[in-house]
Structures are given as C-alpha cells and as structure tokens.
Motif scaffolding. Structure first.
Motif, PDB file in Angstrom:
ATOM      1  N   UNK A  16      32.592  43.751  38.898  1.00 57.90           N
ATOM      2  CA  UNK A  16      33.466  42.965  38.030  1.00 57.90           C
ATOM      3  C   UNK A  16      34.780  43.697  37.756  1.00 57.90           C
ATOM      4  N   UNK A  17      34.706  45.010  37.609  1.00 52.57           N
ATOM      5  CA  UNK A  17      35.924  45.793  37.386  1.00 52.57           C
ATOM      6  C   UNK A  17      36.812  45.792  38.627  1.00 52.57           C
ATOM      7  N   UNK A  18      36.201  45.854  39.809  1.00 54.49           N
ATOM      8  CA  UNK A  18      36.989  45.825  41.048  1.00 54.49           C
ATOM      9  C   UNK A  18      37.631  44.451  41.248  1.00 54.49           C
ATOM     10  N   UNK A  19      36.937  43.396  40.834  1.00 52.08           N
ATOM     11  CA  UNK A  19      37.501  42.048  40.927  1.00 52.08           C
ATOM     12  C   UNK A  19      38.692  41.894  39.986  1.00 52.08           C
ATOM     13  N   UNK A  78      40.272  59.390  42.649  1.00 50.71           N
ATOM     14  CA  UNK A  78      41.542  59.005  42.039  1.00 50.71           C
ATOM     15  C   UNK A  78      41.729  57.489  42.073  1.00 50.71           C
ATOM     16  N   UNK A  79      41.361  56.869  43.203  1.00 52.31           N
ATOM     17  CA  UNK A  79      41.502  55.419  43.332  1.00 52.31           C
ATOM     18  C   UNK A  79      40.620  54.693  42.317  1.00 52.31           C
ATOM     19  N   UNK A  80      39.327  55.037  42.288  1.00 50.50           N
ATOM     20  CA  UNK A  80      38.405  54.344  41.390  1.00 50.50           C
ATOM     21  C   UNK A  80      38.783  54.555  39.923  1.00 50.50           C
ATOM     22  N   UNK A  81      39.182  55.763  39.570  1.00 47.90           N
ATOM     23  CA  UNK A  81      39.520  56.033  38.173  1.00 47.90           C
ATOM     24  C   UNK A  81      40.834  55.369  37.776  1.00 47.90           C
ATOM     25  N   UNK A  82      41.830  55.385  38.668  1.00 47.31           N
ATOM     26  CA  UNK A  82      43.117  54.770  38.327  1.00 47.31           C
ATOM     27  C   UNK A  82      42.997  53.267  38.131  1.00 47.31           C
ATOM     28  N   UNK A  83      42.041  52.648  38.824  1.00 50.12           N
ATOM     29  CA  UNK A  83      41.829  51.207  38.703  1.00 50.12           C
ATOM     30  C   UNK A  83      40.791  50.864  37.637  1.00 50.12           C
ATOM     31  N   UNK A  84      40.198  51.896  37.014  1.00 46.62           N
ATOM     32  CA  UNK A  84      39.167  51.709  35.988  1.00 46.62           C
ATOM     33  C   UNK A  84      37.946  50.976  36.543  1.00 46.62           C
ATOM     34  N   UNK A  85      37.587  51.321  37.777  1.00 47.57           N
ATOM     35  CA  UNK A  85      36.394  50.735  38.403  1.00 47.57           C
ATOM     36  C   UNK A  85      35.177  51.625  38.182  1.00 47.57           C
ATOM     37  N   UNK A  86      35.307  52.915  38.485  1.00 41.77           N
ATOM     38  CA  UNK A  86      34.245  53.886  38.235  1.00 41.77           C
ATOM     39  C   UNK A  86      34.866  55.232  37.891  1.00 41.77           C
ATOM     40  N   UNK A 145      47.966  47.358  47.097  1.00 43.66           N
ATOM     41  CA  UNK A 145      48.893  46.379  46.530  1.00 43.66           C
ATOM     42  C   UNK A 145      49.690  46.964  45.358  1.00 43.66           C
ATOM     43  N   UNK A 146      49.043  47.795  44.554  1.00 41.45           N
ATOM     44  CA  UNK A 146      49.748  48.454  43.451  1.00 41.45           C
ATOM     45  C   UNK A 146      50.864  49.345  43.998  1.00 41.45           C
ATOM     46  N   UNK A 147      50.544  50.121  45.038  1.00 38.99           N
ATOM     47  CA  UNK A 147      51.540  50.993  45.662  1.00 38.99           C
ATOM     48  C   UNK A 147      52.670  50.172  46.281  1.00 38.99           C
ATOM     49  N   UNK A 148      52.308  49.086  46.944  1.00 45.68           N
ATOM     50  CA  UNK A 148      53.300  48.217  47.578  1.00 45.68           C
ATOM     51  C   UNK A 148      54.293  47.687  46.547  1.00 45.68           C
ATOM     52  N   UNK A 149      53.773  47.151  45.438  1.00 48.19           N
ATOM     53  CA  UNK A 149      54.664  46.570  44.429  1.00 48.19           C
ATOM     54  C   UNK A 149      55.563  47.634  43.793  1.00 48.19           C
ATOM     55  N   UNK A 192      32.870  46.419  46.380  1.00 47.86           N
ATOM     56  CA  UNK A 192      33.506  47.280  45.366  1.00 47.86           C
ATOM     57  C   UNK A 192      34.523  48.191  46.048  1.00 47.86           C
ATOM     58  N   UNK A 193      34.116  48.810  47.157  1.00 53.16           N
ATOM     59  CA  UNK A 193      35.013  49.715  47.883  1.00 53.16           C
ATOM     60  C   UNK A 193      36.195  48.957  48.468  1.00 53.16           C
ATOM     61  N   UNK A 194      35.947  47.795  49.081  1.00 55.21           N
ATOM     62  CA  UNK A 194      37.019  47.025  49.711  1.00 55.21           C
ATOM     63  C   UNK A 194      38.005  46.494  48.677  1.00 55.21           C
ATOM     64  N   UNK A 195      37.503  45.878  47.607  1.00 49.73           N
ATOM     65  CA  UNK A 195      38.390  45.364  46.561  1.00 49.73           C
ATOM     66  C   UNK A 195      39.272  46.470  45.998  1.00 49.73           C
ATOM     67  N   UNK A 196      38.667  47.610  45.747  1.00 45.57           N
ATOM     68  CA  UNK A 196      39.404  48.722  45.153  1.00 45.57           C
ATOM     69  C   UNK A 196      40.460  49.253  46.106  1.00 45.57           C
ATOM     70  N   UNK A 197      40.114  49.393  47.376  1.00 48.10           N
ATOM     71  CA  UNK A 197      41.068  49.903  48.362  1.00 48.10           C
ATOM     72  C   UNK A 197      42.267  48.965  48.493  1.00 48.10           C
ATOM     73  N   UNK A 198      42.008  47.661  48.528  1.00 45.76           N
ATOM     74  CA  UNK A 198      43.094  46.689  48.657  1.00 45.76           C
ATOM     75  C   UNK A 198      43.938  46.662  47.374  1.00 45.76           C
ATOM     76  N   UNK A 199      43.280  46.734  46.216  1.00 45.83           N
ATOM     77  CA  UNK A 199      44.021  46.741  44.948  1.00 45.83           C
ATOM     78  C   UNK A 199      44.955  47.942  44.884  1.00 45.83           C
TER      79      UNK A 199
END
Length: 728
Positions: A184-187, A571-579, A496-500, A486-493
């Motif tokens: 749910x957090x990755x979504x 770093x990815x999971x923590x920055x996105x508040x997923x895990x 996209x954050x970096x892109x923007x 979870x891994x795919x959603x987080x990687x894409x998120x």
C-alpha cells in the motif's frame, strides 16, 4: 501391487460424478455475490456512511469510529442474511500464505443469553499473536502483541459461515509484518510520483492507479498418486523421478482440448471465484502435461493481489473435491515446463492508460515515451533488487532454464519502440512518430483482415513491453505477487521523482517545458540502455554481454537476497516511506531462514526416501537377479551360462555401484547438513545449504533416476512421471 493400488485409486476418482454447481444465472448476475462491494454498501449502509466510505476508498480519507460502527452494522446484516456466524481478519504474513482467526458474532446479553454483535472496533482492529509469525528478529518469542487493521480499499467477502476482512498486519512497535503494508505504501509512492509527472501533460489528472493482471500457472495430479509420493506431499515437488518417454516434446498439450475432468474442476473453480468477485477470464492447457493456466481481467493492484492469494487457496480446495491435488510449486517435475505467475503491470489515471500510445498527437506520444523510459530507468537502476524480489528456493529451480526467464533482468521493447528511443537519443529532432496497428491480409477470402501489433513478443525477456503494459515474467507460481510489485512500484516511483526534479530545474532555468522533458529523457535513454535487450535471453552469449553491461548476473539464491540491503535499495525504500532499514534487514533474515528450511526439509525427505524406500526396493530386485543367475548356473553348461547371464551380471554390478554411490551420497548429505546447521549467521547458513547440501541431492538423484529406469516396474513403489503427468 502398490503400483496397481495407486492406479486403482486414480480410476476410482475418474468414475466419480462431476459434481459441479450450475447456476441458473449468467456470470454477470452472480458475480461478487459474496462480496460487500459498493453496490452492497449502497444497499445496507446509511447514506452518510456510504458517502464517507466512498471518500475513504476513492480518495484515501481517514475512517472515523462512528462511520466504522455504521459500516459494521450494515456488514453484519448482509452477512447474517447469508448465514454467516463468524468473522476474521484476513492478512498476508511473510509466509507467502494467508492467515485468519475466526471469532463468532456472539456476546453475553446480560440476561444469561447471547446476542449477535459485530461492532466497528472488531471490524477496524484485532490483535493476532505476532510472535508466532516470521518477524526476522523484530519480535521476540515473549513479545506477542501485534495488530491487524482493516484495509477498506479491498472489499470484505464471505466464505462459508465466515466474514473475511482484508487487513494489514503490523508489530506492536509499528513495523510491517506482512506484504500488504509495504504494498500500500509503494502504491501511494508511485501514485504521488506519477501524478506529479503526468500533470506536465494533463493538469486535470487527480491520481495514478497501478493495475495488475496476473497469470496463474499450476499442475493437477491425481490425489491417490499424490498421496503415494512423500516428497510431493511435504515439499510440493518430486525430489526424484526418471523422465517419461513422452512428456511435452510433441507440443500437443499446449492449448489442447481441456480434459473433461479438468474442465469440471475449472468450471467449479470459476463459479466460486466469480461469486467472490474474482473476474476469471482465461483458462487453457499449458506447455507441460497436466499443467494449466488461469488469468483474470486486470484490476487495481491491491485488489488483484488479494484475489490471487484467494484463488490459490480456492484452487487447492476445489481440486480435492474433484480428486486432484493442485501443485503450485514452480518446478514439481524435473525436465518439463515449470510454473510461473506472469505479472502484467501498467499505470492508469482517472482519465486513461499511461502506457497506451495512441499515436495521434505529439503530447500524448511524449507522455507515453516518458513513462516507458522512466519505468526502464527504475528497472535498470534496481535490476538486482527486482531479481531478489522474485527469487526463492522454489523459483530457483525454474529460472534460467529454457522454459522461463533467465536469472538476468532485462527488458524487451520491440522494433518500433526501440527505434523511437534510438531516434530520440541520437537525433536533434524532437518529434515522436508512433504507428498504430497495421492491417495484414491473408490470401484466403473468408478470413478477415488481421490487425498486427507494432511489436512482436519475446518469451525469453523477464520484463517485456507487450503493448500497453510491461509483463514481469519472472515471479514464481506460489509466490505472493506483492513482493515483486513492491520493488517495481518503488523503483518506478524513485525514477519519476528524479525525473521531475531535473525537469523542474531546467524549467526554472528558462527552458521550455517540453524541451526540458525531452532533454531529460535523452539523458535517461542513454543511461538505462544496458537494460534493453531484444535478443535470446537463453543464450550463453547474453550472459557474457549482460555482465559486460554491468547488469546483475548472480545466480545463487541466498546471495541474490543481498540486493535488498544495498545502500541504494535502502535509500530508495526509506525515501519513499515504503520500508525502513530495520524492516528490510528483518525481511532478509526471513528470506535466508526460509531458504535454509526449505532445502533442509528437502534433504531430510530425500535421505529418508533414498535409504528407506529406494535402496530396499533395489536390493530386493538385485537379489531376484542374483537368484536367477544362480539358477541358470546350476542348469546350463558353462559357456552357455556365460553368454546368457552376462546382461544380468552387468546389471547386478551396476546396481551395486549405484547403491554404493547413493549410500555414500546420503552420508555426505547428512554431514553437510550438520556442518551448515552449526553456522551462526542466517545468510552464511543459507549459502552453505545452497553450495553444499543442494548439489549433493542432484548428484544422488542422478543414480536413483538411472535405477528407476532399470528396476522392475512392479518393484518400484513410487508413482512414476508417466503416471503422474498423464492421469485424466
């Protein structure tokens, strides 16, 4: 005699009546019969509660306790009309299964009697024992408190006399002990990141939804034969077994006519699934004998994953009703096609599909290319993590063979999309031309014109673009889809954050918006180019090339899990508040421990079968051969005896050599387990099991399978592949 008994059991099941419910209604009329969906909410809830629930489900609004009480009362009324007497929180612990604890709708009425009661507090929150589920050290055995909390975005449903409430599962200290919480957090993370980017193209977009369409492969085996195989019963796969003279080499099972008994099972399964709101769409024979597939219509990811967990449970239950056992192990039979669970992933907004390329205007095409490229960026930067997300002791048997994706993550795009990205990378021309489906006319008057896609398909690619979605083909058949998603959603998120961030910086510096988008896309197209591969992923040349490109080529399952603890992953999971780091470390402990336990169980069963089943059978057959040789010697002249007994003597000698190899191998297997079990660290212990224990079973199996092909069929009590794979 044993073989005949098992065959008779199979025949008995064949003769059973096919007790399949046949509803008088059309599927559309009984679909979601046992689901408390929006239509049921509108009927059983006060308008105030219904409107609040729609805000909670559609917009993520918080759910207050008075509303929860009203919802619980409406749910109870609906459920009791269906004969429901109990409720349970239904959650997904880190065991790749589901869990439930049933409580009755009863309370004391204060007058010596009972009343049916179900309140908001029971709906919203319960307290399972958190110490008895895998926690990776987050919870000690004496620290038992954990909480399950209702997930309103996944509908409540009824099975039998029980109301099942989908929930998250967390520890007393707040860490996730399940798959749903980080999912749910990755979504949420991909929704926020993708919405921010898509507003470059359409400012009216309110949210981005992750969709999932899973394809569930499975085997069916006659229950009588299953019961006669201790290895299947306890591990889900055959640890030994000589290949059948005929298996899948004729390609005659794939998409073939579905056997009557299997069709009855499928019909029964689909009816029950549809009643539970699972939109079953496709069924067919798969590549291997007795292998099949079920696939639904795409759904929002959270619901799709709940439905997949539910369908796996239903499959096992309905199979037994029809005299089958359903095998979800990724490789139950050596030498034939294994079972995967292809995850078709896509993004959509409240206005349309993001990965759909209409080819009508430059802005739509630019949006399409943006999301394709940033998806590739996420996959490229975290290709090792994506591999770790689908790796397990069971899936390791399937991956890397010439019937499943290789153990190297790459992405197939097809000719047209590849040409578009190459053009953007190497040209100053900013236009993006995308051609739609072309027509293909066959020289047969009665056949209508076909619409041909602008790209072919590549079955060797683990992550292939297939039109308006990416197909992640590597997840295993018995796995929880959430791990990979979870891994795919987080990687894409993250991509996209970096892109923007980079686009906004260019716009702030005075660059026109579309020019800034294309400039950043050019950077990313160049950077993620190593992940793009349209060739044969099975080839040895690709393994060398992938390593040269810097892709993760590790093949050891326990070592692959290390990718979760790379600083880039944390770093990815923590920055996105997923895990958090703590949650990731705990999950890896569980992964290593689970790997060790599965191989350990297999090794113990393998040793038991070898010493207590195989060797006694083979020795008995060897004794018969020796008695035959002795009898021939007593009645035949020496020269004639030498000629006629030569083959038996050679077989006796071969059996003796193979028995010796099996006995020595089993001794070495036991010693290897003892050494591995003394290793302190979970990671090092798992690596020892991978490097020393598992290979010994492969070596011993070679001799057992050779003996199966030599020993009298009546002596061999374990059902053989030709019987298990061709039962109808």
């Amino acid at each position: 005699m044993a073989k005949l008994r098992f065959q008779m059991v199979g025949e008995a099941f064949k003769k059973q009546p096919l007790d399949v419910p046949t509803p008088s209604e059309r599927p559309s009329e009984f679909f979601a019969k046992y689901v408390f969906n929006k239509a049921k909410m509108q009927k059983y809830l006060p308008k105030e509660a219904y409107d609040k629930m729609m805000d909670v489900i559609d917009n993520g609004a918080p759910l207050d306790r008075p509303t929860a009480d009203m919802v619980a009362e409406g749910m109870k009324k609906w459920a009791m009309e269906l004969g429901v007497t109990h409720c349970t929180h239904w959650f997904q612990p880190l065991t790749d299964t589901t869990a439930e604890k049933h409580d009755a709708f009863v309370e004391h009425n204060g007058k010596g009697g009972m009343i049916e009661r179900f309140e908001g507090k029971s709906l919203v929150q319960q307290e399972p024992d958190a110490s008895s589920f895998p926690s990776g050290g987050i919870r000690s055995t004496f620290e038992a408190r954990g909480y399950s909390a209702w997930d309103p975005t996944s509908p409540v449903f009824v099975i039998g006399d029980t109301l099942l409430i989908p929930t998250v599962f967390i520890s007393y200290t707040g860490e996730a002990l399940d798959y749903k919480t980080p999912l749910l957090k990755s979504l949420r993370a991909v929704n926020e990141a993708a919405t921010a980017v898509v507003r470059y193209f359409n400012p009216e977009v309110k949210k981005v939804i992750s969709n999932l369409g899973w394809e569930q492969e499975y085997f069916l085996i006659d229950e009588g034969l299953y019961s006669a195989r201790p290895d299947l019963l306890l591990t889900g796969r055959t640890l030994m077994g000589h290949s059948s003279a005929k298996d899948q080499q004729m390609d005659d099972h794939y998409f073939g006519a579905i056997p009557e008994r299997v069709a009855a099972f499928m019909k029964d399964l689909e009816i029950q699934a549809l009643e539970l709101g699972i939109p079953c769409k496709t069924r067919h024979n798969e590549v291997a004998p007795n292998q099949f597939e079920l696939a639904p219509i795409y759904e929002e990811m959270n619901l799709a994953i709940d439905h997949n967990m539910l369908i796996m449970s239903l499959m096992k239950k309905v199979a037994r009703k029809h005299g089958f056992r359903c095998l979800l192990h990724e490789k139950p039979f050596d030498g034939v096609n294994g079972s995967g669970k292809h995850n078709n992933w896509s993004l959509a907004t409240d206005t349309g599909i993001l990965l759909h390329a209409p080819g009508k205007d430059d802005l739509s095409n630019l949006r399409f290319v943006t999301f394709v490229v940033e998806t590739l960026m996420g996959v490229y930067k975290h290709n090792g993590l994506l591999k770790a997300s689908i790796m397990s002791a069971t899936n390791a048997h399937r991956l890397g063979g010439h019937e499943a994706p290789p153990v190297i993550v790459s992405s197939f795009l097809g000719r047209q999309l590849t040409e578009i990205l190459n053009h953007l990378e190497n040209s100053s021309d900013d236009t993006i031309a995308i051609v739609g489906k072309a027509g293909l006319k066959l020289d047969i008057p009665s056949i209508p014109e076909l619409l041909i896609d602008n790209t072919d398909r590549n079955r060797t690619s683990p992550f292939a673009f297939t039109g308006n979605r990416f197909e992640f083909r590597a997840p295993g058949s018995e796995a929880n889809c959430a791990s990979a998603m979870i891994a795919l959603n987080s990687a894409v998120a993250e991509a996209l954050v970096s892109f923007k961030k980079r686009v906004d910086a260019m716009i702030a510096g005075g660059k026109e918006k579309n020019a800034a988008i294309i400039a950043v896309l050019r950077e990313d197209i160049k950077e993620c180019k190593p992940i793009r591969f349209d060739g044969n992923g099975y080839s040895d040349e690709w393994k060398v090339e992938a390593e040269r490109r810097g892709l993760d080529v590790e093949t050891s399952c326990p070592v692959i899990f290390d990718r979760y603890l790379d600083e880039a992953s944390i770093q990815m999971f923590e920055s996105l508040n997923v895990m958090t780091r703590k949650e990731l470390e705990a999950r890896n402990e569980i992964k290593w421990e689970t790997y060790t336990k599965k191989v350990q169980i297999e090794a113990r069963i393998f040793g038991d079968l070898s010493i207590n089943h195989i060797i006694p059978q083979v020795v008995g057959y060897q004794t018969k051969l020796a008695e035959n040789v002795a009898a021939l010697k007593s009645i035949l002249p020496a020269e004639q005896f030498k000629d006629l007994a030569a083959s038996n003597l050679a077989l006796i000698s071969e059996i003796a050599e193979r028995i010796k190899a099996i006995e020595e191998g089993c001794t070495a297997l036991t010693e290897a387990r003892k050494v591995a079990n003394k290793i302190e660290g979970a990671r090092e212990r798992a690596i020892s099991y991978h490097d020393t224990v598992a290979p010994l079973m492969t070596e011993i199996r070679y001799h057992i399978d050779k003996l199966e092909a030599k020993v009298d069929d009546e002596v061999w009590t374990l059902p053989k592949y030709r019987e298990m794979l061709f039962m109808r």
